[in-house]
Each structure stands twice: as C-alpha cells, then as structure tokens.
Write an enzyme that holds these catalytic residues in place. Structure first.
Site, PDB file in Angstrom:
ATOM      1  N   LYS A  82       0.721  -1.183  -0.112  1.00 45.11           N
ATOM      2  CA  LYS A  82      -0.042  -0.028  -0.035  1.00 45.11           C
ATOM      3  C   LYS A  82       0.942   1.296   0.169  1.00 45.11           C
ATOM      4  O   LYS A  82       1.752   1.326   0.704  1.00 45.11           O
ATOM      5  CB  LYS A  82      -0.874  -0.032   1.124  1.00 45.11           C
ATOM      6  CG  LYS A  82      -2.060   1.067   1.585  1.00 45.11           C
ATOM      7  CD  LYS A  82      -2.903   0.690   2.380  1.00 45.11           C
ATOM      8  CE  LYS A  82      -3.866   1.874   2.616  1.00 45.11           C
ATOM      9  NZ  LYS A  82      -4.716   1.742   4.000  1.00 45.11           N
ATOM     10  N   SER A 157      -9.707   1.475   2.737  1.00 52.13           N
ATOM     11  CA  SER A 157      -8.856   2.205   2.001  1.00 52.13           C
ATOM     12  C   SER A 157      -7.954   1.578   1.224  1.00 52.13           C
ATOM     13  O   SER A 157      -7.137   2.046   0.299  1.00 52.13           O
ATOM     14  CB  SER A 157      -8.093   3.500   2.866  1.00 52.13           C
ATOM     15  OG  SER A 157      -7.441   2.993   3.725  1.00 52.13           O
ATOM     16  N   SER A 181      -9.750  -0.680   7.110  1.00 51.59           N
ATOM     17  CA  SER A 181      -9.145  -0.573   5.770  1.00 51.59           C
ATOM     18  C   SER A 181      -8.505  -1.695   5.192  1.00 51.59           C
ATOM     19  O   SER A 181      -8.233  -1.491   3.924  1.00 51.59           O
ATOM     20  CB  SER A 181      -7.918   0.716   5.874  1.00 51.59           C
ATOM     21  OG  SER A 181      -8.925   1.863   5.702  1.00 51.59           O
TER      22      SER A 181
END
Ligand SMILES: [Zn+2]
Lengths: 499, 490
Positions: A82, A157, A181
C-alpha cells in the site's frame, strides 16, 4: 505445480518451491509483472510498479538458492505494498497530490522484514488519500476497480492491495487498517485480510492517519498464507514505542484444522439494523460450518456498538488533524507555485492545493474536536466512550474465544454511488471500527457470494491471539471453497501464467 | 558580579514589579530526545538530522530515557514533586522551524511541579515558587540573512531535549529576576543537566511582567517579553517594561495582555502580538508515545545521587564557614573553583584563608592565563600546605606570595621553596631580641620619639628589624619585642 499459472500459486506454495529450487523467483516475478501489464489497465490497483528492481531482487534470491542459502520464509514471493508505507528510493504518495514525488530515504520496518524474509516488493498500490475512505475512490490519482465487477469499488482504504491479490497481480499485499481499511476491501474483493492487534506489527514507516488506531497487516488468498506473512511482520520494534514486547506465536503451527470446543460469540448488534439481511444470513451459515466442526456458538451482546462509529470518527479525525500538520510545503511534498506573501500563506495555499476534499473535511472536523472549549465535549468524551467500548469487548471475550460478525454490512457498492455522500460511505465501516478502538486483532475471509460478489466474514479475537483467529479461518477454509474462487478476470488473464 | 541596575531601588518607586519567568534549558544529552542524532553545538547546519527529527512521513518518536532522567534530576534539584508517570502531549501550531506541525511537550502533567528556589541573603532568603518543570523537544532554528530573499532553517536543534521551568509570579524586582536566573543556572550546572549557556541559546528566558501600586496585592495586566538572551537584557527589559507600564497606568491608560519583543539595540520593548489572538494549541496526548511510569524508588535513587546543591552550599559557606555573601556567591557560581576550595578544606585549610587565597591569588592566575581551574597546576593539598605554613607562622604572608608564584611556575613543594630560598620566618625570641637590641642602640632618635608619644616611630623601628632579617622576622613578634623593650627600659 507447473500446470497452474504461477499467478495462482499462494505464498507458502511459492516460497517453498523457490526455497527448494523447483521454481525460480525470477519466473514468479516475471509472471506477476506480466499479469499486472495484462490486467492493471482495468483494475488500476498499482500506482507504481517496481519492475526492474523486483526482477533484480528475484535474481538475487535465485542466486542465493543456487549457493545453497535459504532466502527465508517468503523466498521469491511478490508482495504489493500500500502506497502509504515508506519504501526507500521508491515513490510513496499516500495517494495524495501532497506527496506526489516524495521518495522516502528509508524503509518502513515491515519492508525491512519482508526483504529479510526473501519477499520481492513488486509495486505500490492505490488507496484512499492518506487512507481516509472506504472505497479507494478518494485517491488523488485513480479509482481502483473491483476485480469481481469492474463497475464496483474494491472497498477501502487499502483497495489497491486487496484488488491486486484478488486479480492475481500479487499473491500477497500489505495494507493498513485504521477503521477497517484492510478488512473491508478484503471482504469486497474476496480475499483474506488481517488487522493484527494494535502493537503487534511496527507502525514505523506507515504514514500516519490516526496513530492510536493504525495497524499494518497482510492480505493473501487464504489463512495459511496470511499466517506465514504475519510471522514475518509481527514482533517488537524499538523504533515504534507503541509496538508490543509480547512474544509472537507459531501462527502456521496453530493451523490444526481443529475447532472443537472453540467458543464463538455472535454479537447481536452486528446482525441488526444497517446490515443487509442476506449478508447476515451468509455469515450465520459460515458460523454454522464451524459449529458443525465442533465449535460452540453463543449469542452475546456489545451494548456500546452504536457508539463505535461516532467515537471512531472523533478520535481518528482529531489525531489525523495533527498527523497531517507536517505537510506544509516547506521541506518536501507539494508546494504551491503561486506567489506567496508569508509563511502562513505558503502553508495555506500548499495545503489547499495538495489535499483532496475528504482529507480536508477530516482535518477540519479533527481540528474542531480538539479546539479549546470543545475538547472535553468531543475528543475527551470520545476517549471515555472508547474505554467503555473496549471494556465491552473485554467482558465478552472473557466468555468466548472469538467473535464472528459480517465484515461489511453489504457487498461491494457501485463506483460513484457514495462518493459524494460521506455519511453513507462511513456506514461501510460500522462492523470494523470496534476492533480498532479496542486494539483487537480481526480478520476477514470470504464466506459466500451474493449476485457474484464476495461476502466477508469477520472474526475478532483477544489481544495478541491472532493464532486463534487464523486457526478458525483456516479450519473454515478447509471445509469450504469460497476462498478458491477467482474473479472471471483471472480466467481471461491466464496469459500471465508464464511457466 | 553585581551589575548596578537603575539607580534608586524599588524602595523609592511608587510601584512594585511582579515578575514570573519561563526558562528554557537545553539538556546535555548525547543524543536528541526522540531519535539518536547527536546534539553537539556548532555543527554544520542540517548535519545532525535524520528522518525522525526532520519529521518525515511515517517516522515515530522514541523517548530517550536519559533525557527523562535529566528532567527528573533537574526537577528534584528545584525541590519539585515528581509525577508518577511521564506523559507527553502534542502542542499543535505551524511554524517553518517546526517539522511536524506540532511540538511534543508536556501539558497537564509536567514531570515536576510545586518546587521552589531560594534567592537573596542565605541568612534570610526569599523563596521563589516553581510552578512546573516539563520536558519537550526543541524546534529548528530559522537562520536569517543566510540567503537573500529566502528563509533558511537549520534543523540540528530540532529534537534537542528542552526543559521548561516556569516560576510563579513571586519575583519582585529586576535584580531578583537576575538573582533567580543565576541560581537556576547554577542548579543546572551542579546537577550536570545543562551547560546553560545563554550565548549559545542553551538557556533562554521569557519574562512575564506586571506592575501594581506599592502595597497592593492585586495582580496587574501581564505582558510577556520573549526570548531574552542575557542576564543583562533580562534586567534591562524588566526595568524598561515596568516603567513603561507604570507610565501608561499613571497617564490613565490601560494595558493590553500582549507579547513584546526586547529590542536589544534601542533598549525598548515592542508589541509583537495580542495575547487574545494567541494560538489555540489544541493539546492532546501524543498517541505515538505511551506514558512512562516513574517509579518512586527510581526517583529516590536520582534524588540520592544529587550533589550538594548551590543553595545549600551557599548557606553553608555563609552561615557555617563565615564567608561573606559576596565570596560565597563567587565560589558557588563557579563549580570548578568551589570544588577546588572544597578540596582545600578537605586538606585541612582554614576556610576563610582558603577562600581568600582562591578568590585572590588563584583567581588572579586563572584570569591572567585565561584558564579554567582544571588547568591550575598546584594540587589542592600543596596549596593547603602553603596556607598551613602561613598559619603556623613559619613564613610571612609576603613570603607566601613569593612561594606561591614559584609553586605555580615550577610545580615545587612549598616546604622545598621555603628552605631553598631561606624564607623561614625568624620566630626565635632570643635571636630576634638580639637584633631588636642592636636596632634600638643604633637608632636613639626614633627611640626618643616613641617614648615622647610618637607612635609612628615604632613602625620605623619594625622596618629596621625586618631589614636586618631580610624580611624573615615574624612581624608580630618583632612588634611585641620592641614594645616590651621600649616600655621596660623607659
Ligand atoms: Zn534525528
């Protein structure tokens, strides 16, 4: 194993084959780079692909194996990271214009650990800007598609990481989880995602959203692969004062397939209002599978559940307002190109141009919650209620070994449906924020499909008892095949096989 | 030592000055408070920085335990109570020298609180209460005039551990403020927590000043004077600001609560910003740093390891050793010199004589050499021996000064110098009596003068005896013998 495309192999399979010299890390890496080239134009999971560096690293791993050395438990395993986790020499943007062009001079602790275990960082994945969102639509750069239905969101996310694993672009990925997330996109994309106990994995190098809630965790396609990743990521780090000294467990060794006597609690509040009844039903059926295998299932209650979302938003935005204050255009990141008259003007313009609307909204909310005269009423009160929520979980987890709930109240929703409606967007997190507020480990695994879209089962455990969560998840996966299903995209992209 | 302040002290003024001081002291730890960068002063700009103290995204602070220990040490030395846990908070504001957009500090639970420091005459001291002592990180330093049209910031200072020491508004004059600062600085030096150099910025002072009519117990409107960089500036700024406030009030005006800047060149204070417009710092507990317990036994260990503190030492010098306040202050103010003095006492020297030697001969040599006490070549035991020779009457004070000079020059033993140069005092009564009689016989006129009541004639006769003995005669004995002879023979 060569009859299956290399992009379908899991973490453990890949690592063991590479370690034994039956598979070369370079072919594995090339297969995934090919796969990314083939499908990422549609999925848009990656912000940055580290192709050449990954191949060079893969050759090093192969060379080590040739010399008779053991490159480690993740030998040759491509990992997508990420883009809010710092990677030395590789752009790290948090999907924000504010950090466009920022190249960290250091690696996050988790990156060092992955490298030391023989993993290959294959690229940086998309997210909601600064991890603020539930759909990955709030990225400053691109919207990631759900591999199961490209018109839908992958969740957020960490949507890029979850989508990359689901789409066969990487067998494993790292995400961060502040209010769901990791788990929410894991549920929407039909993969396994784990948010470890707060303090289990070092946060050093993860760009902070809300420091008391943030936790880095792995994505993979099943519990066993997740266990292998956690074993590498977990452990005390002296660079993170909030990381725990608590010893780690033998996570793979815990996967006995035996759930007899395991006590599973079903908190009534997680199956009621706001939760799609078909999702609730799928979760109950999944729990029934474990019950048939010998687990005990009891109904429990977490009366403070209705406060989790408001408390989460007060705590998270307050901390974020402070954490994001460092982005001022002075030392790095976006700086306005307009003429400025003062330092204040420079900051205001740079931040005004650099941050997206969702981030600005949260900074404003958080600033307000910490303001003189409002602190006690908002942030102070939120911390008190957080304590009650934590006590709630503690009390219930004294009676049961783990809790089973839906991960998300619905399946993946269409892109654009909630992008302009923050309240509707926030509802996606109603089942996940509790574990963050209480600092508990929680994971999501696929437990069925509705209209061709995955449904997520969330298991929440006692502090530092990831092993029990993984054991239950693994037992379930031994008895079911939801985790083996691949999006249609996967079949279409078999060209990535490479073998 | 005592710089004269504005003529006419508080007694003559119609108003009373009320001052509270906020002092920032940089701690002398090897490394910074939340990272492992070195803290050396004077390094190339931005050469002592890392991702943590530059506040790069993703970095986290890790508390330097040594800084916490130093803070506790200083707080104990300032007679503070110690918090059971050290908790850190974020103070949020934007400034170019502040890398994270917040400063890690301590808000509601300062590590030390409710302390005090004594100032003034040790026999009748004034106790200035200390409200709080807290630990925080220093910010970077904006360098002006480095590059035209651009502002340059040196982040070497970013993350250096800083102690903020806040007094209650108990100070009643500019001189007392200076006295408080002098004592505070000494505590920092004695406990070894800071080198407290104002000129290097390792001790910085903000003054809160107000005035009120003499006799009133109501506090007036406070103005804050920021960032004073010398004791002299503190004194001048307080004097100026108090007078300015009084003039405004006397003219029927009202004061504003505001922050003012001391213009060093013009010697005036200038308004910076209104206090009401001050920042809302939005303090909240730093979630990156867990509270650190400060166990009572650990605190007691630190308390037990404290040296004799300057206040106690000053009291002892004045009240027990009978030194003057001025001598006591000079010695206490220089821990090295005081240490040497203590060594003299330990070697058996008499206190007043030892103090006198240290503050005259030793200090004169050090000043002439521009050296510190570490460079002084005479070991305390040797100087103590010299003092003993004087005390016992073996040598005269005049001779002792010569011996001292040789000792400093050659490192010789005092006894050896006395012997080699034949400086031993003649205290043999019979031997001296012989010389006295010879001098009396050779000087009939002064003898007659003395007997006629002209006392000063005795001085001449003493001089003659000293001349005969080349200065070695014990002057007291010579005096006694002359008087004896002159009266008995008369
Ligand atoms: Zn540093």
């Amino acid at each position: 194993m060569t009859d299956r495309p290399l992009t379908e192999l899991g973490v453990v399979e890949t690592a063991e084959a590479v370690r034994r010299g039956r598979l070369r890390a370079e072919e594995v890496t090339r297969a995934h780079l090919d796969r990314i080239a083939a499908v990422d134009g549609r999925i848009r999971a990656f912000l940055h692909v580290t192709g050449e560096a990954a191949l060079a690293r893969a050759r090093e791993i192969d060379e080590a194996v040739r010399r008779g050395a053991d490159p480690g438990p993740l030998a040759g395993v491509p990992v997508a990271v990420k883009d809010n986790i710092c990677t030395r020499g590789v752009p790290t943007t948090a999907a924000s214009r504010m950090l466009q062009g920022f190249v960290p001079p250091y690696d996050a602790t988790v990156i060092e650990r992955l490298n030391a275990a023989g993993a290959i960082i294959i690229g940086k994945t998309n997210l909601d800007e600064f991890a603020m969102g539930s759909s990955t639509e709030h990225s400053a750069f691109q919207v990631t598609a759900n591999p199961w239905d490209e018109s839908r969101v992958p969740g957020g996310s960490s949507g890029g990481s979850a989508a990359a694993v689901a789409a066969g672009e990487a067998p494993a990925a790292l995400g961060t989880d502040t209010g769901g997330s990791i788990r929410l996109p894991a549920a929407f994309c039909g993969v396994t995602g784990l948010k470890p106990t707060y303090g289990r994995v070092s946060r050093y190098g993860a760009i902070a959203f809300a420091s008391s809630l943030d936790q880095i965790g792995p994505f993979a396609r099943d519990a066993r692969d997740t266990a292998r990743l956690l074993a590498v990521l977990a452990g005390y780090d002296q660079r993170d004062s909030t990381s725990a000294q608590e010893p780690t467990a033998d996570y793979e060794g815990a996967l006995t397939g035996d759930v007899r006597g395991l006590k599973i609690g079903l908190p009534a509040e997680y199956f009621g209002e706001g939760v799609d009844s078909r999702v609730a039903q799928a979760v109950r059926e999944a729990v029934a599978v474990l019950k048939d295998a010998g687990a005990q299932v009891v109904e429990v209650s977490l009366p403070y559940t209705s406060y989790t979302l408001p408390v989460y938003h007060l705590v998270a935005t307050a901390e974020a307002s402070s954490n994001l204050a460092r982005y001022d255009g002075v030392r790095y990141g976006h700086r306005t190109s307009r003429r400025v008259t003062s330092h204040g003007d420079l900051i205001a313009r740079s931040r005004g141009e650099g941050f997206g609307p969702e981030v600005k909204l949260r900074i404003i909310l958080g600033t307000f919650a910490l303001s003189a005269g409002y602190y006690d009423q908002y942030y102070g009160k939120a911390q008190q209620v957080r304590r009650l929520i934590k006590d709630d979980f503690e009390r219930v987890l004294a009676q049961v070994d783990l809790l089973a709930t839906p991960t998300a109240p619905t399946v993946a929703f269409p892109i654009g449906e909630r992008a302009d409606d923050p309240m509707a967007m926030y509802m996606a997190d109603i089942c996940t924020t509790g574990a963050n507020l209480a600092g508990l480990p929680a994971l999501s695994i696929p437990c069925g499909f509705l209209d061709g879209l995955p449904v997520g089962l969330q298991l929440i455990g006692r502090p530092f008892d990831e092993a029990t969560l993984l054991r239950a998840a693994d037992a379930y996966q031994r008895l079911t095949d939801h985790h083996l299903r691949r999006p249609a995209l996967a079949a279409a992209g078999a060209a990535g096989g490479g073998a | 030592m005592s710089t004269p302040v504005t003529a006419g002290t508080a007694v003559e003024r119609p108003y009373e000055i009320v001052v509270g001081l906020e002092v920032h002291v940089e701690l002398t730890t090897e490394s910074k408070i939340f990272c492992s960068c070195p803290t050396r002063f004077g390094a190339e700009p931005n050469s002592q920085v890392c991702p943590v103290c530059l506040g790069l995204p993703g970095t986290l602070p890790v508390l330097n335990r040594r800084a916490l220990e130093q803070a506790v040490r200083a707080a104990l030395a300032l007679n503070c109570r110690i918090q059971p846990v050290a908790k850190f908070d974020r103070k949020n504001y934007h400034y170019p020298d502040l890398v994270k957009g917040y400063q890690i500090s301590q808000y509601d639970l300062p590590v030390g609180y409710e302390g005090w420091l004594e100032v003034g005459d040790p026999a009748n001291p004034r106790r200035i209460r200390i409200r709080r002592v807290h630990l925080e990180e220093d910010t970077g330093k904006s360098l002006h005039d480095q590059a035209p049209g651009a502002s340059v910031v040196d982040y070497n200072r970013s993350g250096i551990p800083l102690l903020e020491i806040v007094s209650e508004p108990d100070i009643r004059s500019a001189e007392e403020a200076r006295d408080y600062l002098m004592h505070l600085r000494q505590v920092m030096l004695y406990t070894g927590v800071s080198d407290a150099r104002m000129e290097e910025g390792s001790l910085r002072v903000d003054c809160n000043v107000s005035v009120r009519p003499r006799g009133s117990d109501v506090f007036g409107t406070i103005t804050e004077i920021k960032n004073l960089n010398s004791f002299r500036s503190v004194v001048r700024a307080i004097e100026y600001e108090a007078q300015r406030q009084w003039e405004v009030l006397s003219a029927g005006g009202t004061l504003r609560r505001e922050t003012r800047h001391w213009d060093e060149r013009r010697e005036v204070t200038v308004a910076l910003r209104r206090k009401e417009e001050a920042h809302d710092y939005r303090y909240f507990p730093d979630p990156d740093l867990l509270p650190v317990p400060l166990p009572a036994d650990w605190v007691e260990e630190i308390r037990a390891s404290l040296p004799e503190l300057p206040g106690a030492r000053r009291r002892r010098y004045v009240l027990d050793l009978d030194l003057s306040v001025r001598d006591a202050d000079t010695l206490v103010g220089d821990p090295g010199l005081a240490g040497y003095f203590e060594d003299l006492l330990a070697a058996g020297a008499e206190a007043r004589a030892a103090a006198s030697w240290v503050l005259t001969q030793v200090l004169a040599w050090l000043n002439a050499q521009g050296a510190g006490i570490d460079a002084f070549p005479v070991p305390p035991a040797r100087l103590a021996r010299l003092l003993r020779l004087v005390d016992e009457g073996t040598i005269s004070m005049t001779a002792a000064k010569d011996v001292f000079e040789e000792m400093v020059r050659t490192g010789a033993e005092p006894d050896a110098v006395v012997e080699a140069r034949g400086l031993r005092q003649i205290s043999d009564q019979a031997a001296l009596l012989e010389i006295v009689d010879r001098v009396l016989a050779a000087n009939p006129q002064p003898v007659a003068d003395y007997r006629a009541g002209r006392q000063q004639a005795l001085g001449f006769l003493v001089g003659q005896v000293m001349k005969e003995t080349r200065g070695r005669a014990n002057p007291q004995l010579v005096n006694d013998l002359l008087r004896q002879r002159l009266s008995s023979d008369g």
